[in-house]
Design a protein around this motif. Sequence first.
Motif, PDB file in Angstrom:
ATOM      1  N   ALA A 191      -1.904  83.940 -18.335  1.00  0.00           N
ATOM      2  CA  ALA A 191      -1.765  82.879 -19.321  1.00  0.00           C
ATOM      3  C   ALA A 191      -2.605  83.170 -20.549  1.00  0.00           C
ATOM      4  O   ALA A 191      -2.174  82.959 -21.676  1.00  0.00           O
ATOM      5  N   GLY A 192      -3.820  83.661 -20.340  1.00  0.00           N
ATOM      6  CA  GLY A 192      -4.701  83.965 -21.453  1.00  0.00           C
ATOM      7  C   GLY A 192      -4.128  85.055 -22.335  1.00  0.00           C
ATOM      8  O   GLY A 192      -4.185  85.001 -23.546  1.00  0.00           O
TER       9      GLY A 192
ATOM     10  N   LEU B 232     -12.453  78.572 -28.007  1.00  0.00           N
ATOM     11  CA  LEU B 232     -13.323  78.226 -26.886  1.00  0.00           C
ATOM     12  C   LEU B 232     -12.506  78.021 -25.610  1.00  0.00           C
ATOM     13  O   LEU B 232     -12.875  78.504 -24.539  1.00  0.00           O
ATOM     14  N   ALA B 233     -11.378  77.315 -25.717  1.00  0.00           N
ATOM     15  CA  ALA B 233     -10.514  77.097 -24.559  1.00  0.00           C
ATOM     16  C   ALA B 233     -10.004  78.427 -24.020  1.00  0.00           C
ATOM     17  O   ALA B 233      -9.982  78.651 -22.805  1.00  0.00           O
ATOM     18  N   ARG B 234      -9.620  79.309 -24.925  1.00  0.00           N
ATOM     19  CA  ARG B 234      -9.122  80.623 -24.520  1.00  0.00           C
ATOM     20  C   ARG B 234     -10.213  81.404 -23.794  1.00  0.00           C
ATOM     21  O   ARG B 234      -9.971  82.036 -22.766  1.00  0.00           O
ATOM     22  N   THR B 235     -11.424  81.345 -24.305  1.00  0.00           N
ATOM     23  CA  THR B 235     -12.547  82.067 -23.687  1.00  0.00           C
ATOM     24  C   THR B 235     -12.862  81.532 -22.302  1.00  0.00           C
ATOM     25  O   THR B 235     -13.069  82.288 -21.354  1.00  0.00           O
ATOM     26  N   LEU B 236     -12.909  80.204 -22.178  1.00  0.00           N
ATOM     27  CA  LEU B 236     -13.238  79.600 -20.882  1.00  0.00           C
ATOM     28  C   LEU B 236     -12.227  79.974 -19.814  1.00  0.00           C
ATOM     29  O   LEU B 236     -12.580  80.227 -18.662  1.00  0.00           O
TER      30      LEU B 236
ATOM     31  N   GLY C  58     -13.007  83.003 -15.307  1.00  0.00           N
ATOM     32  CA  GLY C  58     -12.493  83.014 -13.942  1.00  0.00           C
ATOM     33  C   GLY C  58     -11.296  82.120 -13.722  1.00  0.00           C
ATOM     34  O   GLY C  58     -10.833  81.958 -12.597  1.00  0.00           O
ATOM     35  N   GLY C  59     -10.776  81.495 -14.787  1.00  0.00           N
ATOM     36  CA  GLY C  59      -9.591  80.671 -14.649  1.00  0.00           C
ATOM     37  C   GLY C  59      -9.901  79.221 -14.321  1.00  0.00           C
ATOM     38  O   GLY C  59     -11.055  78.805 -14.240  1.00  0.00           O
TER      39      GLY C  59
ATOM     40  N   GLN D 128     -14.764  74.441 -10.108  1.00  0.00           N
ATOM     41  CA  GLN D 128     -15.915  74.600  -9.225  1.00  0.00           C
ATOM     42  C   GLN D 128     -17.245  74.560  -9.973  1.00  0.00           C
ATOM     43  O   GLN D 128     -18.301  74.592  -9.350  1.00  0.00           O
ATOM     44  N   GLU D 129     -17.187  74.467 -11.288  1.00  0.00           N
ATOM     45  CA  GLU D 129     -18.416  74.454 -12.084  1.00  0.00           C
ATOM     46  C   GLU D 129     -19.188  73.156 -11.856  1.00  0.00           C
ATOM     47  O   GLU D 129     -18.608  72.071 -11.737  1.00  0.00           O
ATOM     48  N   GLU D 130     -20.495  73.269 -11.827  1.00  0.00           N
ATOM     49  CA  GLU D 130     -21.331  72.083 -11.838  1.00  0.00           C
ATOM     50  C   GLU D 130     -21.244  71.453 -13.235  1.00  0.00           C
ATOM     51  O   GLU D 130     -21.262  72.175 -14.249  1.00  0.00           O
TER      52      GLU D 130
END
Length: 260
Positions: A5-6, A65-69, A74-75, A81-83
């Motif tokens: 997708a990226g 930023l959205a593209r980088t994240l 890790g998708g 799963q991020e805190e």
Amino acid sequence: MEQTAGAAWADGGSASDGSVRARGEESAEESRERLFRLGAAALTDPELLCVVWNPGPRAPGARALARTLVTHGGGLKALAQEEPLALSQRPGVGPVRAAQVLAALELGRRSQHARERRPKLRTPREIAGYLAPVLGALRREVFHVLCFNARNVLLHDVRVAEGTMNACPVDPREVFAAALTARATAIVLAHNHPSGDPEPSIQDVALTRHLVAGARLLNIKVLDHVVTGDGGYVSMLERGLLPDETQETGRAWSANGGGE
């Protein structure tokens, strides 16, 4: 899948499901218009993230930023799963955007949950399917007790313990308190392995045998202990690891002791 997708976003290729072609630098407004025209499935993961953030004309860096994240973080599964605090401290994110992302991902997870308020679950596979949206994206081990009546209707699903990435201490009193409160005739034990490998450990098997023995004293039947991993599961019933007559059951079990 997220990497694809990226790449589509960056190179003008297909969207994540291949249904449409993404436009490399379209605005959030254009993405929203395309969502209404073609449906949310037509947007790439970064586009969806950008729409959730609702960036205005004064936030030109939101798309990047959205593209980088998505592509380098890790998708979407890794984001889920991020805190919250850790995600909010990433450059350009902050607490508002972090909350928006995690809330949207949680809504998506909940939408996959069983729609019935009290579903009838009769096999290990059905149990695993029910649990997948609940346990699939967790970074810590948690332990659930699923309480059933004699007709295999789920009365209550209780999280009785939460641990670390590779351990989850379980108090038997909490397990049986959940079953007794629900007036259950049978229970299914369940927990996740954040490592992705659902293979039961020696400790898992020992705990299961301990709980089966305790349940027998209370006239409660332990139907199974299901361990979930990354897209898979292991049923201790199917593996023959339950110290009980339930080993005799085949592909399905029943809370009243009968087969299908």
